[in-house]
Every structure is written in C-alpha cells, then in structure tokens.
Write an enzyme that holds these catalytic residues in place. Structure first.
Site, short mmCIF file in Angstrom:
data_model
loop_
_atom_site.label_atom_id
_atom_site.label_comp_id
_atom_site.label_asym_id
_atom_site.label_seq_id
_atom_site.Cartn_x
_atom_site.Cartn_y
_atom_site.Cartn_z
N ASP A 1 13.27 2.61 11.73
CA ASP A 1 12.86 1.31 12.25
C ASP A 1 12.01 1.56 13.48
O ASP A 1 12.50 2.10 14.48
CB ASP A 1 14.10 0.48 12.59
CG ASP A 1 13.76 -0.92 13.09
OD1 ASP A 1 12.58 -1.20 13.34
OD2 ASP A 1 14.70 -1.72 13.25
N LYS B 1 15.64 -2.43 0.29
CA LYS B 1 14.29 -2.59 -0.26
C LYS B 1 13.71 -1.23 -0.65
O LYS B 1 12.99 -1.12 -1.64
CB LYS B 1 13.39 -3.31 0.73
CG LYS B 1 13.77 -4.76 0.96
CD LYS B 1 12.83 -5.44 1.94
CE LYS B 1 13.21 -6.90 2.14
NZ LYS B 1 12.31 -7.58 3.12
N LYS C 1 -4.58 -2.03 16.32
CA LYS C 1 -5.23 -1.09 15.41
C LYS C 1 -6.33 -0.31 16.12
O LYS C 1 -6.61 0.86 15.77
CB LYS C 1 -5.77 -1.83 14.19
CG LYS C 1 -4.65 -2.31 13.26
CD LYS C 1 -3.77 -1.15 12.80
CE LYS C 1 -2.66 -1.55 11.89
NZ LYS C 1 -1.83 -0.42 11.42
N SER D 1 -7.46 -0.01 10.86
CA SER D 1 -8.06 -1.23 10.32
C SER D 1 -9.48 -1.38 10.84
O SER D 1 -9.80 -0.93 11.94
CB SER D 1 -7.25 -2.45 10.76
OG SER D 1 -7.92 -3.66 10.47
N SER E 1 -1.41 -7.89 0.39
CA SER E 1 -0.18 -7.12 0.52
C SER E 1 0.83 -7.87 1.39
O SER E 1 0.52 -8.94 1.95
CB SER E 1 -0.47 -5.75 1.14
OG SER E 1 -0.75 -5.89 2.52
N LEU F 1 0.82 -1.21 0.00
CA LEU F 1 0.00 0.00 0.00
C LEU F 1 0.85 1.26 0.00
O LEU F 1 0.52 2.24 -0.68
CB LEU F 1 -0.92 0.01 1.22
CG LEU F 1 -2.22 -0.80 1.13
CD1 LEU F 1 -1.96 -2.28 0.93
CD2 LEU F 1 -3.05 -0.61 2.40
N TYR G 1 -3.18 -8.16 16.64
CA TYR G 1 -3.08 -7.17 15.56
C TYR G 1 -4.28 -6.23 15.60
O TYR G 1 -4.12 -5.00 15.53
CB TYR G 1 -3.00 -7.87 14.21
CG TYR G 1 -3.12 -6.93 13.02
CD1 TYR G 1 -2.06 -6.09 12.67
CD2 TYR G 1 -4.29 -6.86 12.27
CE1 TYR G 1 -2.17 -5.21 11.60
CE2 TYR G 1 -4.40 -5.99 11.20
CZ TYR G 1 -3.35 -5.17 10.88
OH TYR G 1 -3.46 -4.29 9.82
#
Length: 330
Positions: free
Chosen positions: A89, A64, A207, A170, A238, A39, A203
C-alpha cells in the site's frame, strides 16, 4: 509532444502494438504494482505469454489481486509461470519496507514496473497527512523505487545482465504549471489544502514529479546494473478514472481512449526495449522521446535535485526503518 491537439491526434492515429514474439522472458522474475486491473493486469498477461517464470502482483487489496491471479491462470497459455499476490500500500511507508524485505527473499528480480497510482480530483489526505495524489504517486512510488534498487542490482550482477525498472508517467507532465517548485518546500506546499488546484492539475503535477524523480534516480544508478525508464501509456479507459465519473470524461474516453490492453503494450515495451542506451529515457507511443521542456531546463534540473533532497529527508523522518544510505551522496 505536449500540445492538446497533438495528443488527440496521436490517440486517434497511433495504436500500440504487443512486444515482438522474439522478446523472451524465460527464467525472469517481475513485479508489477497495481496489477489487479487495467494496464497492470494487461502487462502481466503479456509478460506471461512471453515466458515469464515468476510474476508478483503487488496490490493494496489482496482480494482483488487474487481475483486477477485467478483470471490470469484461466486465460494464459504459460502454465509454468508462478503467479503470487503480495500486499503493498503506497500510503503505508512501513508496509512498503515490509514489502521490500519480502522482495529480498527472492532468488532474483529482473523487472519492476511501478504502475500503481491514483487520480483524485478533490483534496484528500493520506493517513500520514499528505495530499493523496502526492502520497501515492510520488512519496510511496519513490520509496518503492529506492528499496527495490538493491535487489535489482544484485540480480543484475548475478546474471551479468541489467535489470529493468520502469515508472509509469503521463503526457500530463506537459500540461501542468508546477508553480509549487519555487516554494521553500515543494511537498509541504503541495500538502496544503489551499494549494489544491481544480480538475486534473494535481494529478499531472505528480506525474511531472515522477519524471523528475526518475531522471535523478537514473543519474545515481549505473545502467549496467539497472536500466531505469519512464513511460507514458497514453489515455486509456482504465480504473485510474474511478474517482471521475463525469459525463464529459466518459464522452472523451469513448472517442479518444485506448484500451487497457493497448496501454499494457506500452508498459511492456518500455520495460523490455533496448539496453543501456535507454537509461533515464522517457517513452511515449512506444518510442524514446523527449520529456517536457521544463524537466530538461536549468530550472527543471534545479527543481529535480530539490525534490530529490526533500523526498529523501521526508522518508528518513517518516520511515526511519527504511535503509536509504545508498542514496545519501549529493
């Protein structure tokens, strides 16, 4: 909002759209964390196509990030956009401070999207001994948001227009119990291995914490300087799911997931839509909507302030070089 069946229906029937061609980002500077893939990369691509002048891809793995930069340079039409890769980080608090000090050298900063996040299904500790989802999705993200606010405010005053800060949340905030909010110390309880729940509960909890954190932050920052929002990008195929390779998930993604490009449309929309009237808003399906009922309840508002105070205290203790005096007021 919030029901699993409704979620699946919306995933099948709603398709996110690019931001309008009339939305121009000429002369603007943007930072997108976690923009080396998924995303964040797709949002970068969309911003550049709308005239963005300077993009900072903020990533943990610089190699990356450089690969993403090369891809963007090959495939975008805006040759005048300056694209840089900066290391940050979110498991390294002192590294976040160094990143913010580098941000202070920019001539301006107009848009920040805090997209970097993780989804660990098994208990894992960060180098600073916090549970990894909590470390990255809450503690690290919170510190980045605090330290970039002053630069966003200064830029807003310079050009007499509000800057934008968008945190990626989320719909999972609707689906977690967050029983830890009643613990004497929420973060300490979440760090306990015995408290780590099965599947995606942790998770989702982090959120929900993003939603609570953003609401409190927005209450402490005026919208004429920085418009702060959260966004649900929907379920997307993703790299977020890299720690979950189960056949069930892959099957579910194949049926219901949006593409990373469509998720990027959601992020781009939330970070550019409207002005002060969306300050503190939660976006889902590219519209302002209500967050989960817990976050707006009296119990949720109490948990919001408790989480804020705990987080500020933790950051002051574990990262004393971070200047957080602007946020000391009750």
């Amino acid at each position: 909002m919030g029901g699993q069946l409704g979620f699946m229906y919306r995933q099948l029937t709603f398709k996110p759209k690019p931001i309008p061609s009339s939305t121009r980002l000429d002369n603007k500077v943007a930072i997108i964390t976690g923009a080396n893939a998924g995303l964040g990369l797709e949002t970068s691509r969309e911003f550049i196509s709308h005239g963005l002048a300077h993009l900072i891809i903020a990533v943990r793995d610089e190699s990356k990030g450089e690969a993403a930069r090369a891809e963007l340079l090959r495939n975008v039409s805006n040759d005048s956009c300056r694209i840089e890769v900066w290391k940050v980080d979110q498991a390294d608090l002192n590294g976040i401070v160094a990143f913010s000090e580098r941000v202070e050298t920019l001539p301006r900063l107009d848009i920040v999207i805090l997209n970097a996040g993780v989804k660990y299904l098994n208990y894992e500790k960060s180098p600073s001994n916090h549970e990894m989802n909590v470390q990255v999705n809450h503690i690290g993200t919170s510190l980045v948001s605090l330290l970039l606010i002053p630069k966003l405010q200064a830029s807003a005053r310079k050009i007499n227009a509000p800057a934008r800060l968008t945190l990626v949340g989320s719909e999972g905030q609707f689906w977690c119990s967050f029983k830890e909010h009643s613990a004497p110390n929420v973060i300490e309880r979440l760090d306990e291995q015995a408290a780590f729940p099965p599947a995606m509960e942790r998770y989702y909890t982090t959120k929900l914490m993003t939603q609570l954190w953003t609401a409190e932050l927005a209450s402490r920052v005026t919208s004429d300087e920085v418009v702060i929002t959260t966004v649900n990008p929907g379920l997307c195929a993703s790299s977020l799911h890299r720690h979950d390779s189960s056949g069930a998930l892959n099957f579910f993604l194949k049926i219901f997931a949006w593409t990373s490009e469509q998720g990027g449309h959601c992020l781009a929309h939330a970070a550019t839509h409207g002005t002060s009237y969306v300050h503190g808003a939660y976006f889902s399906e590219q519209k302002k909507t209500e967050p989960c009922s817990f976050s707006t309840s009296s119990q949720g508002i109490k948990a919001q302030k408790k989480l804020w105070n705990e987080t500020i205290d933790l950051l002051k203790k574990e990262c004393p070089r971070a200047s957080l005096t602007q946020f000391d007021k009750p």
